[in-house]
Design a protein around this motif. Structure first.
Motif, PDB file in Angstrom:
ATOM      1  N   ASP A 213      -0.345   0.583  -6.717  1.00 31.14           N
ATOM      2  CA  ASP A 213      -1.648   0.190  -6.188  1.00 31.14           C
ATOM      3  C   ASP A 213      -1.763  -1.327  -6.089  1.00 31.14           C
ATOM      4  O   ASP A 213      -2.281  -1.871  -5.109  1.00 31.14           O
ATOM      5  CB  ASP A 213      -2.773   0.733  -7.074  1.00 31.14           C
ATOM      6  N   GLN A 214      -1.257  -2.000  -7.132  1.00 26.83           N
ATOM      7  CA  GLN A 214      -1.356  -3.449  -7.142  1.00 26.83           C
ATOM      8  C   GLN A 214      -0.506  -4.068  -6.029  1.00 26.83           C
ATOM      9  O   GLN A 214      -0.932  -5.005  -5.347  1.00 26.83           O
ATOM     10  CB  GLN A 214      -0.926  -3.976  -8.516  1.00 26.83           C
ATOM     11  N   ARG A 215       0.680  -3.539  -5.818  1.00 30.01           N
ATOM     12  CA  ARG A 215       1.555  -4.065  -4.783  1.00 30.01           C
ATOM     13  C   ARG A 215       1.048  -3.723  -3.380  1.00 30.01           C
ATOM     14  O   ARG A 215       1.201  -4.517  -2.436  1.00 30.01           O
ATOM     15  CB  ARG A 215       2.965  -3.518  -4.991  1.00 30.01           C
TER      16      ARG A 215
ATOM     17  N   ALA B  32      -7.765  -3.942  -8.168  1.00 26.59           N
ATOM     18  CA  ALA B  32      -6.501  -3.250  -8.463  1.00 26.59           C
ATOM     19  C   ALA B  32      -5.782  -3.925  -9.626  1.00 26.59           C
ATOM     20  O   ALA B  32      -5.186  -3.246 -10.484  1.00 26.59           O
ATOM     21  CB  ALA B  32      -5.616  -3.228  -7.220  1.00 26.59           C
ATOM     22  N   ASN B  33      -5.800  -5.250  -9.660  1.00 26.01           N
ATOM     23  CA  ASN B  33      -5.181  -5.961 -10.786  1.00 26.01           C
ATOM     24  C   ASN B  33      -5.874  -5.623 -12.107  1.00 26.01           C
ATOM     25  O   ASN B  33      -5.218  -5.440 -13.148  1.00 26.01           O
ATOM     26  CB  ASN B  33      -5.249  -7.473 -10.548  1.00 26.01           C
TER      27      ASN B  33
ATOM     28  N   ASN C  95      -5.660   3.707  -4.000  1.00 25.34           N
ATOM     29  CA  ASN C  95      -6.065   2.390  -3.524  1.00 25.34           C
ATOM     30  C   ASN C  95      -5.678   2.192  -2.052  1.00 25.34           C
ATOM     31  O   ASN C  95      -6.395   1.536  -1.293  1.00 25.34           O
ATOM     32  CB  ASN C  95      -5.409   1.318  -4.388  1.00 25.34           C
TER      33      ASN C  95
ATOM     34  N   GLN D  38      -1.562  -6.173  -2.645  1.00 26.74           N
ATOM     35  CA  GLN D  38      -0.972  -7.472  -2.349  1.00 26.74           C
ATOM     36  C   GLN D  38      -0.435  -7.517  -0.909  1.00 26.74           C
ATOM     37  O   GLN D  38      -0.618  -8.506  -0.194  1.00 26.74           O
ATOM     38  CB  GLN D  38       0.157  -7.768  -3.343  1.00 26.74           C
TER      39      GLN D  38
ATOM     40  N   TYR E  93      -5.001  -2.196 -13.146  1.00 26.05           N
ATOM     41  CA  TYR E  93      -3.618  -2.134 -13.602  1.00 26.05           C
ATOM     42  C   TYR E  93      -3.474  -2.693 -15.018  1.00 26.05           C
ATOM     43  O   TYR E  93      -2.746  -2.137 -15.860  1.00 26.05           O
ATOM     44  CB  TYR E  93      -2.731  -2.916 -12.638  1.00 26.05           C
ATOM     45  N   GLU E  94      -4.194  -3.776 -15.292  1.00 24.76           N
ATOM     46  CA  GLU E  94      -4.153  -4.363 -16.631  1.00 24.76           C
ATOM     47  C   GLU E  94      -4.754  -3.439 -17.678  1.00 24.76           C
ATOM     48  O   GLU E  94      -4.340  -3.453 -18.840  1.00 24.76           O
ATOM     49  CB  GLU E  94      -4.898  -5.699 -16.621  1.00 24.76           C
TER      50      GLU E  94
ATOM     51  N   PHE F 198      -7.997  -6.242  -4.103  1.00 26.75           N
ATOM     52  CA  PHE F 198      -6.827  -6.715  -4.821  1.00 26.75           C
ATOM     53  C   PHE F 198      -7.192  -7.103  -6.261  1.00 26.75           C
ATOM     54  O   PHE F 198      -6.470  -6.782  -7.213  1.00 26.75           O
ATOM     55  CB  PHE F 198      -6.229  -7.921  -4.093  1.00 26.75           C
TER      56      PHE F 198
END
Length: 468
Positions: free
Chosen positions: A207-209, A194-195, A414, A212, A198-199, A191
């Motif tokens: 992927d981020q969701r 992935a954050n 992811n 999560q 994403y940033e 996680f």
């Protein structure tokens, strides 16, 4: 190591190294200052605390004294009796005549009372010479005592099985919790990655969701695994009477995979299983009951000896005053003639009860054979499951590494990484459960065959590594 004890556990050390490290940390947190104990040590605690086993012990002890009561049926008996009484006798002593003032002739009778004090002391001895009913009652009592000992043996086997099940369930729950915690840590790392991606614009919001969602699911699985571990711990604590009782974890090293004896050998052992012996004793008792009922038509013969000493205070012709000593010895026969058809009906009743006991023995034989066949099948099945899970674990390890590498190259998503990691830890959990089930299948098989003993836990203890 006994041949029948081999082949219980299988190695999967290569896939368990990561889990073992996490497991030791989880055990330190879960057990706290509690020291892990062997199965034999926990069994000793359970024998001193479990109410079901203690009740069976008390029942077996009481059967000893009940059997001793029947021994008195053919032994001599001695009784002492004493009594004291006072008798009063009133009778006319004389007649007197007189003339009244009016000149009439009248008569009167004087009453005399006397008392007779009596004391008596008697001793009686009785020795049965012939009593078929008593002979059969003694034989029945011995069979009942043997049946009570079998019940105690069954209670001990049941306690060993329940304790082993509680220990292995707890160990499997601890492994499941450790796997859930490891999975949660892995998903947390994914996680975070992935954050970061994403940033940096290297990953999508999907992927981020997804990370999560998997993180929340892993948290739920961890809480559920912890709840299950707590419940298993309570079950073992109640059985042993010690809060925080902790069994040694299963060793993950390779064990000898020599197979168990053939099924036919186990079926042969089942012929002397406690359940079958208990059924045979029940038939024996039912036959004694039938013979005792038939003995209701037979005479009894007793040898009786009496000795008495009596004292009378009144001197009479039939019983002069002073002490009187009487001694006698006799043989007494009692021949039943008619008892309102009670004996005949009792015979018919016991015939039906004998038929019932015979059918119960057939049922015990069938259930024992079925239990052995099922236990042997469970043992083979769990063995095959462990072998399959070893292969699956090796594949899962390879898949995780390959998927993570492909994700870095942008070939996999992811979600693919999360699925591979979840499959990896789920396989670890299933393997731990299968190893516990394999050990319990060995216990259940020996229990079904009636050969399970406390010493068998020492065999399992040799395959269990104490917690470090």
């Amino acid at each position: 190591m006994p041949r029948a004890a081999r082949g219980i556990f299988f190695t999967h050390a290569s896939s368990m190294k990561c889990l073992r490290a996490i497991m030791l940390t989880a055990l330190a947190t879960v057990a706290g200052a509690c020291q892990a104990e062997s199965l034999s040590e926990l069994l000793a605690l359970a024998k001193a605390h479990d109410a079901v086993f203690l009740a069976a012990q008390a029942q077996a002890r009481s059967a000893v004294y009940k059997a001793r009561q029947s021994d008195a049926l053919l032994r001599p008996s001695l009784s002492l009796s004493a009594g004291a009484s006072r008798e009063r006798e009133d009778y006319p002593a004389r007649e007197a005549s007189s003339v009244s003032t009016l000149g009439a002739l009248t008569s009167s009778t004087a009453q005399v009372s006397q008392f007779n004090d009596q004391q008596q002391l008697a001793l009686q001895a009785r020795q049965p010479l012939y009593n078929r009913h008593s002979v059969l009652a003694i034989d029945e009592a011995q069979a009942t005592l043997a049946s009570a000992n079998v019940d105690l043996e069954l209670a001990e086997q049941d306690l060993i099985s329940r304790l082993s099940q509680a220990c292995f369930d707890l160990l499997a729950a601890q492994d499941a919790l450790a796997a859930a915690q490891a999975n949660a840590r892995s998903i947390d790392e994914q996680f975070t990655a992935a954050n970061r991606r994403y940033e940096l614009g290297k990953a999508s919001i999907t992927d981020q969701r997804e990370a999560q969602a998997r993180r929340d699911q892993a948290r739920y699985q961890q809480l559920a695994a912890d709840k299950d571990r707590r419940e298993r711990q309570l079950g073992l604590d109640q059985l042993t009477g010690r809060p925080g009782a902790t069994p040694n974890p299963l060793a993950s090293e390779a064990a000898d995979t020599t197979p168990l004896p053939a099924l036919e050998d186990w079926l042969a052992l089942g012929d002397s299983a406690p359940a079958i012996r208990k059924g045979q004793l029940a038939v024996h008792v039912a036959q004694d009951e039938l013979d005792m009922a038939r003995a209701g038509h037979l005479p009894t013969l007793d040898l009786i000896a009496n000795a008495s000493r009596a004292r009378n205070s009144l001197n009479t012709y039939t019983a002069p005053s002073g002490y009187t000593n009487i001694a006698s010895i006799s043989v007494q026969a009692n021949i039943p003639l008619y008892a309102g058809m009670s004996v005949q009906n009792r015979i018919r009743e016991t015939i039906e009860l004998l038929d019932k006991a015979s059918e119960d023995l057939v049922t015990a034989r069938r259930q024992t054979e079925l239990g052995i066949r099922q236990g042997y099948l469970d043992w083979l099945s769990s063995q095959e499951q462990i072998q399959a899970l070893r292969t699956a674990q090796a594949s899962a390890d390879t898949t995780v590494a390959a998927t993570e590498k492909a994700y870095q190259l942008g070939v996999r998503t992811n979600l693919d990484v999360l699925n591979a990691q979840s499959q990896h830890y789920d396989t670890l959990r299933q393997t731990s459960r299968a190893r516990s089930d394999h050990a319990m299948a060995w216990i259940k098989l020996r229990q079904a065959a009636g050969t399970l003993r406390a010493q068998d836990l020492q065999t399992l203890d040799a395959l269990i590594r104490p917690a470090l």
